[in-house]
Structures are given as structure tokens and as C-alpha cells.
Design an enzyme around this catalytic site. Structure first.
Site, PDB file in Angstrom:
ATOM      1  N   ASP A 284       0.531  -1.036   0.021  1.00 13.63           N
ATOM      2  CA  ASP A 284      -0.018  -0.069   0.058  1.00 13.63           C
ATOM      3  C   ASP A 284       0.764   0.981   0.077  1.00 13.63           C
ATOM      4  OD1 ASP A 284      -1.820   1.586   0.401  1.00 13.63           O
ATOM      5  OD2 ASP A 284      -2.832   0.295   1.334  1.00 13.63           O
TER       6      ASP A 284
HETATM    7  C1  BGC Z   1      -4.811   2.991   0.410  1.00 13.54           C
HETATM    8  C2  BGC Z   1      -5.124   1.994  -1.138  1.00 13.54           C
HETATM    9  C3  BGC Z   1      -5.381   2.907  -2.299  1.00 13.54           C
HETATM   10  C4  BGC Z   1      -3.669   3.755  -2.030  1.00 13.54           C
HETATM   11  C5  BGC Z   1      -3.490   4.123  -3.691  1.00 13.54           C
HETATM   12  C6  BGC Z   1      -3.425   3.689  -0.197  1.00 13.54           C
HETATM   13  O1  BGC Z   1      -3.815   5.133   0.856  1.00 13.54           O
HETATM   14  O2  BGC Z   1      -5.145   2.246   1.479  1.00 13.54           O
HETATM   15  O3  BGC Z   1      -6.023   1.421  -0.835  1.00 13.54           O
HETATM   16  O4  BGC Z   1      -4.812   2.096  -3.097  1.00 13.54           O
HETATM   17  O5  BGC Z   1      -3.699   4.042  -1.056  1.00 13.54           O
HETATM   18  O6  BGC Z   1      -4.537   5.315  -4.183  1.00 13.54           O
END
Ligand code: BGC
Length: 722
Positions: A284
Site C-alpha cells: 500500500d
Molecule cells: C489506500 C489504497 C489505495 C492507495 C492508492 C492508499 O491510501 O489505502 O487502498 O489503493 O492509497 O490510492
């Protein structure tokens, strides 16, 4: 109540599970008149992987090896760290394109500063609404539409679906997920994944694993025992892996004291080992902290990529703390995955899909029709379109669409507000009054009161509405007993203070850009509601399994600063309730929730009868067939979701009272009767045994319980496992 809109149950051929229909002679009389007549049966035993990559794993691997041989060490180090926030690094000289990734489960989140691929994207109802449809076929079409919009917008990887289990109502991201039950979530996820893959886009299963709160998510350490992990938190991921998902995103939290994105146990042992996953793994965004651990863990790609691998991987190589083969394994996994999906052989972007947006919008609308749950109705609904009396409309989200926030946010286009939809349905009878006086509320013939919450990634929100909002609802239902409360929220909210006095409660979740049309259709009866809750809604938060999950002395916050605050100490989030999550908890503790899992009302009535099971005694590994008969005993067409639960009569360890193991969604004309067959296997009787690290179905008696909701079991039968 003309034109019941339930058509998306078909076509059946797209739903690859066997379907058994035995119409009785009486039902045939109605068949020709019933366009929406269809049946979906869902069980564990018959799911099959349905997606084949355009290039086989072995061929893709060989080509990846050839490309790798041409890459410099610097290039290998570059491809394992993302670039420009949302891209996998490309190398034009090698024919490797930059590949764009975009959020997420409920539609394409457009980031104009990064990609000019799309001017607009469809805002679908949120995934918990999709889960409320109990319609895997619809999950397929919804997901395929999202995947096609990715194709239209040059998005190679969809950063969804999210599938973390609903453990606490307060989790800010519940709206992005599929509810509290691993079986229901798994059946929806496998079809979601197939839908995205069939569009040529790679779906990303997230957030692996045990990421069930957004409260200081980066410093939360989920402590989950092995059995609970397997029975509750892994099945949806396993279903996604088995369906062919080609990307997995690890989560922000720690599992058992290590951040998931740099944990060998999580990535190599659990995901790749036990779940048998073989494609790309990514972190993530800003969720890992130690390059050496990242490289040793089995992780492939650090996102967004400006941190630890970029800073330290080269040095670690020089110092001999990691070796080139490990870097090559990471790069190869990324390249192999992209080749297997054809991403180096064809353009990602295909503007052909732009012309499919109207179709996508129809799937969004259909999801709202089947996903909006009628929780309570004293008879006020449906409220006919025509009439002389006025309808006073007030509350939140009347002139602005309710949506979830964070990376999952999708703006949508041609938004239909609640006000628009009600005007289109009821015309001038609708009066929107922002701040009605007591007199106006009292004298209104009917009140539609809209309320709810803004839920977002990054923080959790209180179960109870804010005081002022709570008071508004209490005041309205107290002054006017003909108040219909419409709730927009991403998970359960506290309704105990006013539920009893409301004439009806309609749970609309975040309905997407055209979902308010479905709200209006349900209010007036053009659509007969059929959704069932994929969660339990407790009376008080204190009733719920993990109500004390916040670290002692801390309270909820809103905003990104606390979310980013790494000086917050790592806190233990102990999953003390074990496998007793959701209805498993309420039933074990004998606490009646306000609305139980599986509950949802219709404008018609259904009768269940004639349960039979064959064979009555089974050997390990064999199949069991459960037949029931359902009749629409009311005056209008409608769809029923029959739920099949398994109750172990005796067990060698503490087990939930019952667990969902099958369901069937059947559309019936008034008076129509159908036989429904659901198949189980003895695996559906199993628990995860920690001594053998395996699923064990203990010999003994199992009751099969069937009904329209978890608290309404109307048929029972028994099977003996030898
Ligand atoms: C989130 C993810 C997301 C990523 C990219 C993160 O803050 O937890 O679910 O895909 O950002 O936007």
C-alpha cells in the site's frame, strides 16, 4: 406496482455455477408473463476458476527472463519501486511501457494531475451495497464495467477490490468492502475479480491482511489467531486468488508485530504459500519501512516508490545484505504478470469502451435497485406516485450525492440527487425544506428524512450520528409518525434512538451517481426491494465484538495528519472475539442486534416449505444436496434471497451457532413457486484446526438451517457426517 426491475439476475449462462430449476405446473402459468424470472444459486463447492491469462504463466515467465537479461541492475532496481505516484516504471528501449494504476472498487478515481485518460467515470454504488444484492452475477457486470472504464482511461491495474471483513461498524472503509461474512464476501469477490479480468484490466486484491480499522492504521498491530485468520479473514482473498486475481496489495497494519508489506509470514508463507498466489504483490502507499525486510519478505513492488527501496536497495546490494537474485525475483514477478495479461503486447487504452458508459450506468442503477435495503416498513411504503398530499423532504444529502471519501472516491457524472429523483417521481408533491419548523413537520402528510455519515479512508467514524444530526432525526420522527428515514452510510449506524418511531427505514448506503433513482423507485414501488444486509447492525456499539478496539485513553479523530503520524505508538489490536465476528458474535452472546445479518424486507411475502437433503448420511469429501420450495405468496413480483446456514450439533471446540454456506436468489411472480437446490460439501462443515493446520470436518450431526434472514430460520434438516 408495474415493471418490477430485477432483470439483472440473468443471463444465467454468465454465472458459471450450476443452476437447478424445477418449475411446478402451477408456476408455468405465470412464466411467460414474467420477464424477470430467474434464479441464482451460490455455494462453495462448485466455484471454478474462470479466467485464463492471454499468455500462459510459463511463456510469460520465459519472456520475463529474456527481458531481465537485457536490463541493467539500475533498471531492475527501478522497476521494483513505483514512479510518478501511480505508475510501474517503463523502459521504452526494452518495449516495457509505463503502466498506470488507479483506484478502485466502486469505479475509477480520476486523477487529472497524473493521467488525462478519462474525462469522466461512472460512480457505482459502494461495494457494501453491491454485497447487499447477494447477486454474484451483478458483481461480475459491475466489475467488468469498472474494468472497461479502466481500459477507456489507460488504467492497467485497478487498485481494488477491497475485501477486508466488517469487524467494527466504525471502520471508515467499510463502504469499500463486502460485509461481515466470509462466505458472502468470497462469492461476490470471485465474480468481481473475473469481471475485471475479462475486461483486460488487472484487479488488485486489497488490503492483505487483517486491516479492519482505519484508526492509526499504520501503527495498528492486528493480533489474530491462526484459526480466526483462516475462517474469517482469508476466505475472500482465497476466492479472489482462485478466481485468477493478478495483483495483491498488502495492508498498512502490522500482523503479529510486523508490517504486512514487509512480512515474510504474510507474503511468502500465507499469500504465496497457503493461498497459492503466483502473481504481483505491491505495498500500500507508504506502508513499508525497511528495504532489507521488504526484499526478504517476498514483496515485489514498493508504492508509490519514493522511499525505502529507492533509497536503500542499491546500498544493501553493495553491502551484500541482499543479493541480485532477490531483486531479480521481484522484477521478474512484475514483468511476468504484465506480460501474462498482454500489457506489453497491446495498448492498455481502448477508447471503444467509452461507448459502453451508458451500459455501465445501467449496471450501477441495477446494483442500487438490488442493493438498497428496506429495513423497516409499517406499511407506509410503497407510497404511490400520484396523490394530492405533499411530501416534505429534508435532511442531509438531499441536494448533494452522499459518497465515501479517500482513494475510493469517484466523482461520477450526470449525478442524480435525491431531490432530482424524488421530483421526477412525485413531481410537485415534493417540497424540499432545509430547516422545517415544528409546525411544518407536524402538518406534513409524509416526511422523507435523509440522514447518514461521510465515511472515509484514513480514520474511523463514530457509530452514533453526531449529536445535532441525531437530534434532527429524533425530532422529526417524534413530530411526525409518517416519517420515512433514508440512510446514506458506508456501514451500520446507531438507529436505536429513533428506529422505533420511524414509519420506515431505507438503507441506501452510498448509492452512486444514479442510485437515487433506485431510492425513488423503491419508495414509490416501481422496484420491489430485495436486498439483504451483509452486516449486523447492533443496537449499541458496546454490544459489538470489538467495541473496545481503540487503545486505552484514545478517541476517534478526523483528518490525514493523525493518519500519517508515525510517532503514534504501535498499538495492539487484539482480535479477542476470535471467529465470533458479526452474527457469529451476536448469536453466541445472545445479544439481539437491531437488524440482523441477512435481514431485508420486500413488498411481497414468501413461503418456504419442503426441505429435503440427500444423502442424509455422508462420507468425508462428498456432496450434499439441499432442496427447498419457495412461493411468492403476495400480490407483486419480487425476489427472495434464501440463506442456508450450517449448525454443528456438537463440536470438539467452540464454534459459531451457525454459518452461512449457501444462498439462492430467486425472482418470483405473484403466486409462483419454485424448487431451489443448493449444494454443499463436507468442507462446509469444517473448522480450521490449529494442530493440523488444515480444515477439519468432524464426524457428527449438522443441522442445515434455511430462512430469509439469520434470525428467521423457517426450515431445518439434518445431515450426519460419518
Ligand atoms: C489506500 C489504497 C489505495 C492507495 C492508492 C492508499 O491510501 O489505502 O487502498 O489503493 O492509497 O490510492
Amino acid at each position: 406496482m408495474p415493471g418490477l426491475k430485477l432483470a439483472s439476475l440473468g443471463p444465467l449462462r454468465q454465472f458459471r455455477l450450476p443452476v437447478f430449476m424445477k418449475p411446478r405446473p402451477s408456476a408455468l402459468l405465470f412464466r411467460s408473463a414474467m420477464l424477470a424470472s430467474s434464479l441464482l444459486v451460490c455455494s462453495n463447492s462448485v466455484a471454478e476458476p474462470s479466467f485464463k491469462t492471454p499468455v500462459s504463466y510459463d511463456d510469460a515467465d520465459q519472456r520475463a527472463g529474456e527481458l531481465l537479461a537485457k536490463m541493467t541492475t539500475a533498471e531492475k532496481l527501478q522497476i521494483i519501486t513505483g514512479h510518478n505516484s501511480f505508475y510501474i516504471h517503463g523502459f521504452p528501449r526494452l518495449g516495457i511501457p509505463d503502466l498506470y494504476m488507479s483506484d478502485a472498487t466502486q469505479g475509477v478515481h480520476i486523477r487529472k494531475n497524473l493521467s488525462n485518460g478519462l474525462d469522466k467515470s461512472t460512480a457505482f454504488p459502494c461495494p457494501i451495497s453491491l454485497a447487499s444484492t447477494w447477486n454474484p452475477n451483478l458483481a461480475y457486470h459491475y466489475a467488468r464495467s469498472v474494468g472497461e472504464e479502466c481500459r477507456a482511461g489507460d488504467v492497467a491495474f485497478l487498485l481494488g477490490p477491497g475485501m477486508n471483513i466488517y469487524r467494527v461498524a466504525q471502520c471508515g472503509r467499510n463502504f469499500e468492502y463486502f460485509g461481515e461474512d466470509p462466505f458472502l464476501a468470497a462469492r461476490m469477490i470471485e465474480r468481481y475479480v473475473t469481471g475485471v479480468l475479462d475486461s483486460g484490466t488487472i484487479p488488485t486484491l486489497k488490503h492483505f491482511v487483517a486491516n479492519n480499522t482505519d484508526f492509526h492504521r499504520r501503527t495498528s498491530n492486528s493480533v489474530v489467531d491462526e484459526r480466526t485468520l483462516h475462517e474469517i479473514y482469508l476466505p475472500a482473498f482465497k476466492a479472489g486468488v482462485d478466481a485468477g486475481a493478478m495483483a495483491v496489495m498488502t495492508s498498512y497494519n502490522q500482523l503479529g508485530g510486523e508490517w504486512c508489506g514487509q512480512s515474510k509470514y504474510v507474503i511468502t508463507d500465507l499469500l504465496r504459500g497457503e493461498l497459492g498466489y503466483k502473481w504481483l504483490v505491491m505495498t500500500d502507499w507508504w506502508s513499508v519501512w525497511d528495504a532489507e525486510k521488504i526484499i526478504h519478505s517476498g514483496q515485489d513492488l514498493e508504492m508509490p516508490g519514493e522511499k525505502f527501496l529507492a533509497a536503500d536497495a542499491d546500498r544493501l546490494l553493495q553491502e551484500g545484505k541482499v543479493n541480485l537474485a532477490e531483486i531479480e525475483r521481484m522484477a521478474r514477478a512484475i514483468i511476468r504478470t504484465c506480460i501474462a495479461m498482454g500489457l506489453y503486447d497491446r495498448p492498455v487504452k481502448d477508447t471503444y469502451f467509452l461507448q459502453k458508459f451508458p451500459e455501465h450506468e445501467q449496471h450501477a442503477l441495477q446494483t442500487a435497485r438490488e442493493g438498497i435495503v428496506l429495513l423497516k416498513n409499517d406499511g407506509i411504503l410503497p407510497l404511490a406516485k400520484t396523490g394530492a398530499d405533499k411530501i416534505l423532504v429534508t435532511g442531509l444529502f438531499v441536494d448533494a450525492l452522499a459518497r465515501g471519501g479517500g482513494s475510493a472516491d469517484v466523482e461520477g457524472y450526470d449525478i442524480v440527487t435525491l431531490h432530482d429523483a424524488l421530483r421526477a417521481t412525485y413531481g410537485d408533491r415534493v417540497e424540499f425544506v432545509k430547516d422545517p419548523t415544528d409546525e411544518q413537520l407536524k402538518s406534513a402528510q409524509t416526511v422523507f428524512l435523509s440522514t447518514g455519515t461521510f465515511d472515509s479512508e484514513g480514520w474511523d467514524r463514530p457509530f452514533a450520528l453526531p449529536d445535532a444530526e441525531e437530534q434532527r432525526v429524533v425530532r422529526t420522527v417524534s413530530l411526525n409518525p409518517r416519517t420515512v428515514v433514508i440512510v446514506n452510510a458506508g456501514g451500520g449506524i446507531r438507529m436505536t434512538g429513533w428506529n422505533d418511531r420511524a414509519a420506515a427505514v431505507l438503507y441506501a448506503w452510498y448509492p452512486g451517481q444514479v442510485g437515487n433513482r433506485a431510492v425513488a423507485e423503491i419508495l414509490c414501488g416501481d422496484t420491489n426491494p430485495s436486498a439483504k444486509l451483509p452486516i449486523s447492525i447492533e443496537r449499541e456499539f458496546a454490544d459489538s465484538p470489538a467495541h473496545d478496539y481503540l487503545p486505552a485513553g484514545e478517541s476517534l479523530y478526523v483528518g490525514w495528519e493523525p493518519d500519517n503520524d508515525m510517532s503514534h505508538r504501535v498499538y495492539k489490536n487484539e482480535y479477542k472475539e476470535g471467529v465470533f465476528v458479526g452474527y457469529r458474535w451476536y448469536e453466541a452472546r445472545k445479544i439481539a442486534p437491531l437488524y440482523p445479518f441477512g435481514h431485508g424486507l420486500s413488498y411481497t411475502t414468501f413461503n418456504y416449505k419442503d426441505i429435503s437433503v440427500t444423502p442424509g448420511t455422508v462420507a468425508q469429501g462428498s456432496r450434499i444436496t439441499v432442496d427447498i420450495t419457495i412461493t411468492n405468496t403476495g400480490k407483486v413480483a419480487g425476489a427472495e434471497i434464501a440463506q442456508v446456514y450450517v449448525h454443528p450439533v456438537s463440536a470438539p471446540l467452540a464454534r459459531p451457532e451457525k454459518e452461512l454456506k449457501g444462498f439462492a436468489k430467486v425472482a418470483l411472480a405473484p403466486g409462483e413457486t419454485r424448487s431451489v437446490t443448493v449444494r454443499l460439501t463436507t468442507k462446509d462443515f469444517a473448522y480450521w484446526d490449529i494442530a493440523q493446520h488444515a480444515w477439519i470436518a468432524a464426524p457428527g450431526d449438522y443441522e442445515l438451517l434455511v430462512g430469509p434472514a439469520s434470525d428467521q430460520i423457517v426450515l431445518k434438516t439434518k445431515v450426519t457426517l460419518r
